[in-house]
Design an enzyme around this catalytic site. Structure first.
Site, PDB file in Angstrom:
ATOM      1  N   HIS A   1       0.872  -1.125   0.006  1.00 33.96           N
ATOM      2  CA  HIS A   1      -0.008  -0.038  -0.041  1.00 33.96           C
ATOM      3  C   HIS A   1       0.944   1.203   0.010  1.00 33.96           C
ATOM      4  O   HIS A   1       0.291   2.368  -0.166  1.00 33.96           O
ATOM      5  CB  HIS A   1      -0.877   0.289   1.138  1.00 33.96           C
ATOM      6  CG  HIS A   1      -2.277   0.448   0.986  1.00 33.96           C
ATOM      7  ND1 HIS A   1      -2.481   1.650   0.092  1.00 33.96           N
ATOM      8  CD2 HIS A   1      -3.455   0.463   1.679  1.00 33.96           C
ATOM      9  CE1 HIS A   1      -3.692   2.069   0.032  1.00 33.96           C
ATOM     10  NE2 HIS A   1      -4.223   1.343   0.953  1.00 33.96           N
TER      11      HIS A   1
ATOM     12  N   ASP B   1      -2.524   1.503  -4.349  1.00 35.60           N
ATOM     13  CA  ASP B   1      -3.671   1.642  -3.562  1.00 35.60           C
ATOM     14  C   ASP B   1      -4.654   0.761  -3.604  1.00 35.60           C
ATOM     15  O   ASP B   1      -4.781  -0.026  -4.844  1.00 35.60           O
ATOM     16  CB  ASP B   1      -4.528   3.365  -4.065  1.00 35.60           C
ATOM     17  CG  ASP B   1      -3.538   4.343  -3.234  1.00 35.60           C
ATOM     18  OD1 ASP B   1      -2.738   4.210  -2.617  1.00 35.60           O
ATOM     19  OD2 ASP B   1      -3.546   5.339  -4.049  1.00 35.60           O
TER      20      ASP B   1
END
Length: 245
Positions: A217, A221
């Site tokens: 992450h 995303d």
């Protein structure tokens, strides 16, 4: 008056414990897994697809493959091939995170995790995006076999841009794969299970396979990861069209 509960007697362990030192590949795996979880921000998403089409396709190839000179195409080969096709148009997923930058690759070097007597190994099919389904299958199988026998060339254990790990053959339906750093994503493949879905206004049970995508992450995303998973499920549900591209 309620009777007192009987005391729980805990038996002492019988015999001496066995110490198993971490050496060789096991020690390397331990170090790499710890580094992966301590240096990345791992997010896992799950999505399942209707596997009816690829099961039928594999049965067709298995029945006629020998006469046509085709290798034994497995479900893992099919998932790997579809994954490579989607990676070709998903540069943010086919990438590595190198400290302060994400490096996106034009070609797919596909790692395929495999269990061996010495521990987990990940042979890499270099240039997987240049291979047909038959070529991918024929290239991967000797690498997996060499890992099992301990004869793998070290050159084929590095350079990956994305990894697949399949635990479906062990009966696992869903799991959380750990990133093969510095790669930014890894795909976990579960086993077949019946799943209720709405078709033509009716609830029907179809054979489904769960896919688990873990991403870093820090650089990927959730939305791009979800789009990749959705595209992959669509590619697998329409696999014969995927082959026609």
């Amino acid at each position: 008056t309620a009777a007192a509960a009987p005391a729980v007697v805990v038996s002492a362990p019988v015999g001496e414990p066995t110490e198993v030192p971490l050496v060789g590949i096991r020690k390397l795996i331990a170090s790499k897994m710890h580094e992966s979880l301590s240096t990345t921000a791992q997010l896992t998403m799950n999505m399942s697809f209707d596997a009816t089409g690829i099961i039928a396709y594999r049965a067709k190839v298995k029945a006629q493959g020998e006469a046509l000179g085709l290798p034994n195409i497995t479900i893992n080969d099919i998932v790997a091939y579809a994954t490579v096709q989607v990676l070709r148009v998903s540069p943010e997923i086919n990438a590595r995170f190198l400290g302060d930058k994400s490096v996106q690759y034009p070609n797919v070097n596909l790692g395929i995790a495999t269990d061996t007597d010495r521990g987990l190994m990940v042979p890499v099919v270099h240039g997987a995006d240049q291979l047909s389904l038959s070529e991918l299958s024929a290239t991967a199988k000797p690498l997996l076999k060499d890992c099992q026998t301990g004869n793998i060339n070290p050159d084929f254990l590095s350079g990956g841009t994305f990894t697949i790990t399949n635990m479906g053959m062990l009966g696992v339906e869903s799991f959380t794969p750990v990133l093969n750093i510095p790669e930014v994503a890894i795909l976990g493949v579960g086993g077949l299970s019946l799943k209720p879905v709405m078709k033509d206004g009716e609830i029907k049970h179809v054979q489904s396979i769960n896919l688990s995508l873990t991403v870093d992450h820090q650089v990927v995303d959730g939305a791009p990861g979800a789009r990749f998973l959705k595209a992959l499920c669509n590619s697998l549900e329409n696999f014969e069209l995927t082959l026609a591209k």
